[in-house]
Motif scaffolding. Structure first.
Motif, PDB file in Angstrom:
ATOM      1  N   PRO B 310       0.884  -1.631   0.170  1.00 59.29           N
ATOM      2  CA  PRO B 310      -0.022  -0.135   0.614  1.00 59.29           C
ATOM      3  C   PRO B 310       1.280   1.295  -0.098  1.00 59.29           C
ATOM      4  O   PRO B 310       0.605   2.583  -0.097  1.00 59.29           O
ATOM      5  CB  PRO B 310      -0.933  -0.467   1.332  1.00 59.29           C
ATOM      6  CG  PRO B 310      -0.048  -0.773   2.089  1.00 59.29           C
ATOM      7  CD  PRO B 310       0.769  -1.992   0.874  1.00 59.29           C
ATOM      8  N   GLU B 311       2.525   0.666   0.373  1.00 58.57           N
ATOM      9  CA  GLU B 311       2.740   2.053   0.263  1.00 58.57           C
ATOM     10  C   GLU B 311       3.236   3.150  -0.901  1.00 58.57           C
ATOM     11  O   GLU B 311       3.136   4.842  -0.775  1.00 58.57           O
ATOM     12  CB  GLU B 311       4.743   2.082   0.168  1.00 58.57           C
ATOM     13  CG  GLU B 311       4.908   1.691  -0.355  1.00 58.57           C
ATOM     14  CD  GLU B 311       5.132  -0.207  -0.750  1.00 58.57           C
ATOM     15  OE1 GLU B 311       4.614  -0.720   0.192  1.00 58.57           O
ATOM     16  OE2 GLU B 311       5.167  -1.032  -1.913  1.00 58.57           O
ATOM     17  N   LEU B 370      -6.238  10.688   2.848  1.00 55.66           N
ATOM     18  CA  LEU B 370      -5.427  10.783   3.965  1.00 55.66           C
ATOM     19  C   LEU B 370      -6.605   9.931   4.150  1.00 55.66           C
ATOM     20  O   LEU B 370      -6.520   8.812   5.374  1.00 55.66           O
ATOM     21  CB  LEU B 370      -5.213  11.882   5.180  1.00 55.66           C
ATOM     22  CG  LEU B 370      -4.816  12.106   4.250  1.00 55.66           C
ATOM     23  CD1 LEU B 370      -4.830  13.930   4.873  1.00 55.66           C
ATOM     24  CD2 LEU B 370      -3.534  12.482   4.697  1.00 55.66           C
ATOM     25  N   ASN B 371      -8.298   9.251   4.306  1.00 51.94           N
ATOM     26  CA  ASN B 371      -9.017   8.441   4.989  1.00 51.94           C
ATOM     27  C   ASN B 371      -8.866   7.283   4.386  1.00 51.94           C
ATOM     28  O   ASN B 371      -8.689   6.348   5.171  1.00 51.94           O
ATOM     29  CB  ASN B 371     -10.380   9.108   4.429  1.00 51.94           C
ATOM     30  CG  ASN B 371     -11.029   9.938   5.687  1.00 51.94           C
ATOM     31  OD1 ASN B 371     -10.863   9.903   6.636  1.00 51.94           O
ATOM     32  ND2 ASN B 371     -12.435   9.286   4.829  1.00 51.94           N
ATOM     33  N   ILE B 373      -5.333   5.621   3.054  1.00 48.92           N
ATOM     34  CA  ILE B 373      -4.593   5.421   3.824  1.00 48.92           C
ATOM     35  C   ILE B 373      -4.830   4.846   5.470  1.00 48.92           C
ATOM     36  O   ILE B 373      -4.479   3.551   5.602  1.00 48.92           O
ATOM     37  CB  ILE B 373      -3.083   6.568   4.424  1.00 48.92           C
ATOM     38  CG1 ILE B 373      -2.863   6.798   2.672  1.00 48.92           C
ATOM     39  CG2 ILE B 373      -2.303   6.133   4.771  1.00 48.92           C
ATOM     40  CD1 ILE B 373      -2.051   8.395   2.435  1.00 48.92           C
ATOM     41  N   ALA B 374      -5.845   6.015   6.122  1.00 48.49           N
ATOM     42  CA  ALA B 374      -5.834   5.224   7.668  1.00 48.49           C
ATOM     43  C   ALA B 374      -7.005   4.225   7.376  1.00 48.49           C
ATOM     44  O   ALA B 374      -6.630   3.288   8.419  1.00 48.49           O
ATOM     45  CB  ALA B 374      -6.991   6.357   7.678  1.00 48.49           C
ATOM     46  N   GLU B 375      -7.639   4.178   6.569  1.00 48.84           N
ATOM     47  CA  GLU B 375      -8.411   2.875   6.540  1.00 48.84           C
ATOM     48  C   GLU B 375      -8.469   1.666   6.618  1.00 48.84           C
ATOM     49  O   GLU B 375      -8.082   0.527   6.850  1.00 48.84           O
ATOM     50  CB  GLU B 375     -10.380   3.256   5.922  1.00 48.84           C
ATOM     51  CG  GLU B 375     -10.919   4.177   6.582  1.00 48.84           C
ATOM     52  CD  GLU B 375     -12.333   4.496   6.000  1.00 48.84           C
ATOM     53  OE1 GLU B 375     -12.802   4.360   4.929  1.00 48.84           O
ATOM     54  OE2 GLU B 375     -12.722   5.522   6.480  1.00 48.84           O
ATOM     55  N   VAL B 377      -4.761   0.777   4.536  1.00 54.84           N
ATOM     56  CA  VAL B 377      -3.440   0.740   5.338  1.00 54.84           C
ATOM     57  C   VAL B 377      -3.136   0.165   6.554  1.00 54.84           C
ATOM     58  O   VAL B 377      -3.315  -0.213   7.277  1.00 54.84           O
ATOM     59  CB  VAL B 377      -2.627   2.185   4.636  1.00 54.84           C
ATOM     60  CG1 VAL B 377      -1.342   1.422   5.115  1.00 54.84           C
ATOM     61  CG2 VAL B 377      -2.684   1.741   3.125  1.00 54.84           C
ATOM     62  N   LEU B 378      -4.273   1.520   7.246  1.00 53.89           N
ATOM     63  CA  LEU B 378      -4.007   1.742   8.710  1.00 53.89           C
ATOM     64  C   LEU B 378      -5.174   0.536   9.766  1.00 53.89           C
ATOM     65  O   LEU B 378      -5.103   0.340  10.870  1.00 53.89           O
ATOM     66  CB  LEU B 378      -3.723   2.509   9.792  1.00 53.89           C
ATOM     67  CG  LEU B 378      -2.196   2.755   9.690  1.00 53.89           C
ATOM     68  CD1 LEU B 378      -2.257   4.642   9.330  1.00 53.89           C
ATOM     69  CD2 LEU B 378      -0.943   3.400   9.599  1.00 53.89           C
ATOM     70  N   GLY B 379      -6.201  -0.010   8.991  1.00 53.60           N
ATOM     71  CA  GLY B 379      -7.147  -0.160   9.489  1.00 53.60           C
ATOM     72  C   GLY B 379      -8.238   0.216  10.069  1.00 53.60           C
ATOM     73  O   GLY B 379      -8.536  -0.372  11.331  1.00 53.60           O
ATOM     74  N   LEU B 380      -7.861   1.651   9.816  1.00 59.50           N
ATOM     75  CA  LEU B 380      -8.860   2.174  11.218  1.00 59.50           C
ATOM     76  C   LEU B 380      -9.970   2.082  11.265  1.00 59.50           C
ATOM     77  O   LEU B 380     -10.541   2.145  10.023  1.00 59.50           O
ATOM     78  CB  LEU B 380      -8.399   3.583  11.297  1.00 59.50           C
ATOM     79  CG  LEU B 380      -6.914   3.781  11.480  1.00 59.50           C
ATOM     80  CD1 LEU B 380      -6.627   5.140  12.266  1.00 59.50           C
ATOM     81  CD2 LEU B 380      -6.337   3.190  13.014  1.00 59.50           C
ATOM     82  N   PRO B 381     -10.728   2.540  11.899  1.00 62.36           N
ATOM     83  CA  PRO B 381     -12.646   2.563  12.058  1.00 62.36           C
ATOM     84  C   PRO B 381     -12.900   3.394  10.558  1.00 62.36           C
ATOM     85  O   PRO B 381     -12.322   4.528  10.457  1.00 62.36           O
ATOM     86  CB  PRO B 381     -13.006   3.090  13.032  1.00 62.36           C
ATOM     87  CG  PRO B 381     -11.770   2.821  13.625  1.00 62.36           C
ATOM     88  CD  PRO B 381     -11.100   3.494  13.571  1.00 62.36           C
TER      89      PRO B 381
END
Ligand SMILES: Cc1cc2nc3c(=O)[nH]c(=O)nc-3n(C[C@H](O)[C@H](O)[C@H](O)COP(=O)(O)OP(=O)(O)OC[C@H]3O[C@@H](n4cnc5c(N)ncnc54)[C@H](O)[C@@H]3O)c2cc1C
Lengths: 372, 400
Positions: B310-311, B370-371, B373-375, B377-381
């Protein structure tokens, strides 16, 4: 094009992660922070047993004959773990300096550094500011005898030997010398810094015998080369630390609830974490380029090292700052580990010349390249 | 870790380089009136010599090259200032979607003409009420015998005015939640009932358009994916969009800023002597190199036959803002010269300054990236979505 670590190098990484999470979890850094020890000697001993201090040393001098890529892998993992050991001083700095020394000095010291019999450090600073030659005028060597003082030497109170920058009294040239720190005339006084998990000392030399690293006395190119090479390794430590701080922030954000849901669900926090991720990715890619330049001794090394160093300093700063922010009040407590990264980030950023010095140097190198 | 090409890659790069050296200069730098003709001519030249759409199968106009080889050619091609813009959507987004969903006859009919540059495609996705929230689009499609009848409006459609075909997402069922009621088509841009109106951008140019649909008929055979499955098909297009946009640095790059700072006087000496200027330049250099080497990491994954991680999702986000910052910085260095028209022309810096905001919005705005990447890639809600699970025709709307 092959711009990733190899399968073998990743295997080494797995071993490093396994060892460090088992033997050097953050509780070890905290023990040094809160206690009287100068470093975690038992972890250091195990690191020696694993052969990490010999990683990039040639087999002819007691090393493993791996290369610097392996050392980069180890550096990243040490940075992630915050292990309170004198690895950077002894390996990225002292061993690197000695490895390019003239035969007799190298034959004397390199095997000892490689097998961990001695701990090395490098003494650069005399006054504040970047470790540039024009700020190094106090230490002088005349007839093989060193006089003068060095400040803020990382691991200065732990090390058995030090590489010291000093001026040759006859020529005025700045050269690298090796000094046995157990010799008479060496005085060390421990100093406190923002990061008590790493030892620092001021060193005073009164008529101490010093051997030059190079037989033909050059100017300060030896110093420059040493700074460039070690900068890549320090950048990997910074990268590891930055990513650890990002992961810590992410974990906390997922578990901490406010207004009925995890704070990780709020965009202000999501976007912060996404930006930290971006900074880490940029730093990682630039570090890999630095690793390649270091391992192949490419002419691009000065630019690659500065690029890696600037990116990694920035990433660690952002990640360690925002990690505290995302933890809220908990992040500001002594009890939580956020401040360990925050402290280490700032120490590592300035210990080899700060972010702005490296930026200045980066542009200077590009100017020189393009003028050529 | 080896920054150099493999032996095969080096041979390939040499071939690419020498072909480009012989052929590219003739097509360089044509941004004038007949930009489209110039772009078509360059594409045709590549196609005839076997350098078009390299990774596509031979039967469709490519040459079955590896992704790594395609990347090598693309990198070498950007060394020249060539007119490639009009084909990005068709080759980079429509084609992969056609490959995945079109019939064999359709692929044989359309893909070679995409490769040769004979036909240009556009992307009819965004609407006044559906931009970032694309799935909120409202353009209606109603089945009528073997056809579908389309009514509604698209907006921001780049190149609609010169395109031959378009890919289109429509709402076929407003009574189910928004992602479930979409159907995807491709259509002839000369279809009766279709009207294209240019929109003037802040740069003064009109590259994008409003497109109105009044009882436009599309044969059912031009449906891609099942009825109601349009969102899944659209995602194929969007994934390829991000890859196509990538993190290339364009004209406003470090070197541009470095050169200008070296030549421009600031307080009696070249601006580059100033420590603040140097620091700023270094930031951009590190970003630019960081993106370049991130690309190299993806290429490594490709040449190992792996899927890149995902980079790469950081590319567009970092590059768009950097372009804007560099253009802005260059203008600041030049002062009034930077903003004043010279021979009725704005400086390249001012042109870039006016164009840059669009890059931060098109193809997923900074905030949406940004959303992502956050969701992903980083697995945030995910963000709270009040429209989740709600039939589309019951969702609260803003501007109608
Ligand atoms: C130069 C250019 C070319 C284009 N070409 C095409 C084309 O060829 N075909 C096509 O179909 N479309 C095209 N577009 C449209 C583009 O895809 C949309 O403009 C884009 O998706 C944003 O949608 P919007 O304009 O409706 O803005 P909005 O979605 O209304 O966004 C407005 C602001 O709100 C923010 N925002 C929206 N949702 C969220 C959220 N969930 N969280 C945080 N912030 C949010 C956005 O980031 C933005 O800052 C083009 C756009 C431009 C600028």
């Amino acid at each position: 094009m092959n711009f990733e670590f190899s399968a073998e190098q990743n295997l080494l990484r797995e071993q490093a992660v396994g060892f460090l999470s088992d033997r050097a979890p953050l509780s070890v850094a905290r023990r040094i922070l809160d206690g009287d020890e100068t470093y975690a000697s038992e972890v250091w001993q195990e690191i020696i047993n694993l052969g990490w201090t010999a990683t990039a040393v040639p087999e002819s001098h007691g090393g493993f004959g791996f290369g610097h890529l392996e050392l980069c892998v180890v550096a990243e993992e040490l940075g992630r773990s915050l292990a309170p050991v004198p690895f950077s001083s002894s390996v990225y700095l002292a061993t690197e300096a000695i490895a390019s020394a003239a035969n007799d000095v190298r034959d004397d010291w390199l095997p000892k550094l490689a097998c961990g019999e001695v701990i090395g450090c490098v003494a650069l600073y005399e006054v504040s500011g970047a470790p540039d030659p024009d700020r190094m005028n106090d230490c002088t060597v005349s007839d093989g005898v060193l006089n003068g003082g060095k400040r803020w030497v990382t691991d200065g109170a732990i090390a058995d030997m030090s590489v010291v920058t000093a001026r040759d009294a006859d020529t005025g040239n700045l050269c690298l010398y090796v000094v046995d720190l157990s010799a008479e005339g060496v005085q060390r006084s421990t100093i406190d810094t923002i990061d008590p998990t790493r030892n620092h000392a001021d060193l005073q030399f009164d008529n101490v015998s010093a051997m030059p690293l190079a037989s033909e006395i050059g100017d300060s190119t030896g110093l420059r080369r040493l700074l460039d090479r070690s900068a890549v390794l320090f950048a990997f430590e910074q990268l590891g630390g930055a990513e650890a701080a990002l992961n810590m922030a992410r974990e906390y954000a997922l578990g901490r609830y406010a207004f009925g849901r995890p704070i990780a669900g709020y965009q202000a926090i999501k976007h912060k974490l996404a930006k930290m991720y971006v900074a880490v990715q940029l730093a990682r890619s630039n570090c890999y380029y630095g690793a390649w330049a270091l391992a192949t001794d490419a002419p691009e090394l000065p630019v690659a090292a500065a690029t890696a160093r600037v990116s990694a300093s920035q990433a660690y700063r952002e990640c360690s700052e925002e990690n505290i922010q995302i933890h809220g009040g908990m992040g500001f407590t002594w009890e939580f580990d956020c401040h360990l990264y925050y402290r280490r980030a700032k120490l590592l950023s300035v210990n080899l010349g700060g972010e702005y010095d490296w930026k200045h140097r980066l542009i200077s190198c590009i100017e020189a390249d393009q003028a050529a | 870790m080896d920054f150099n090409d493999t032996k095969e890659e080096a041979t390939f790069r040499e071939q690419a380089k020498s072909w480009l050296a012989e052929n590219a200069p003739a097509y360089q730098g044509d941004h004038t009136d007949d930009f489209l003709a110039a772009a078509k001519a360059w594409q045709k030249a590549k196609y005839d010599a076997g350098w078009a759409c390299l990774s596509w199968p031979k039967e469709w106009g490519g040459r079955d090259a590896t992704p790594a080889e395609a990347k090598i050619f693309a990198d070498e091609e950007t060394e020249y200032d060539l007119p490639v813009g009009p084909f990005l959507i068709g080759q980079g987004m429509a084609a992969p979607t056609m490959m995945a969903y079109a019939s064999e006859e359709q692929k044989a009919r359309f893909l070679p003409k995409l490769a040769s540059g004979e036909e240009v495609w556009c992307q009819l996705f965004s609407e006044p009420a559906g931009g970032s929230d694309l799935a909120a689009l409202r353009t209606r499609s109603v089945r009528d015998g073997d056809d579908w009848v389309i009514n509604g409006q698209k907006i921001w459609t780049s190149g609609a005015h010169y395109s031959d075909f378009g890919i289109l997402v429509t709402r076929s069922d407003p009574t189910v939640p928004k992602h479930m009621g979409l159907t995807y088509f491709f259509l002839d841009m000369r279809s009766p009932g279709l009207e294209v109106k240019p929109i003037k951008q802040i740069s003064g140019q009109s590259n994008f358009n409003e497109v109105y649909f009044t009882d436009v008929r599309i044969p059912d055979s031009q449906r891609l994916g099942a009825e109601g499955d349009g969102w899944r098909v659209a995602l194929t297009t969007l994934m390829n969009e991000r890859a196509a946009i990538g993190g290339a640095s364009g004209e406003m790059n470090f070197q541009t800023a470095f050169n200008l700072a070296s030549e421009t006087d600031l307080d009696g000496q070249p601006a580059i002597v100033d420590r603040g200027v140097r620091s700023q330049l270094a930031d951009w250099y590190c970003k630019e190199k960081g993106l370049e080497f991130t690309g190299a990491r993806s290429q490594t994954a490709l040449s190992r036959g792996e899927v890149p991680g995902p980079e790469n999702s950081i590319g567009k986000l970092v590059a768009a803002k950097k372009t804007q910052d560099i253009a802005s910085f260059c203008i600041e260095l030049l002062g009034m010269t930077g903003v004043a028209l010279d021979h009725e022309q704005l400086s390249a810096y001012a042109e870039a300054y006016l164009g840059a905001p669009g890059s931060r919005i098109a193809g997923g705005s900074d905030e949406i990236m940004l959303n992502i990447i956050a969701e992903r890639v980083l697995g945030l809600p995910q963000d709270i979505r009040v429209d989740k699970g709600v039939p589309f025709n019951e969702v609260p709307m803003g501007a109608k």
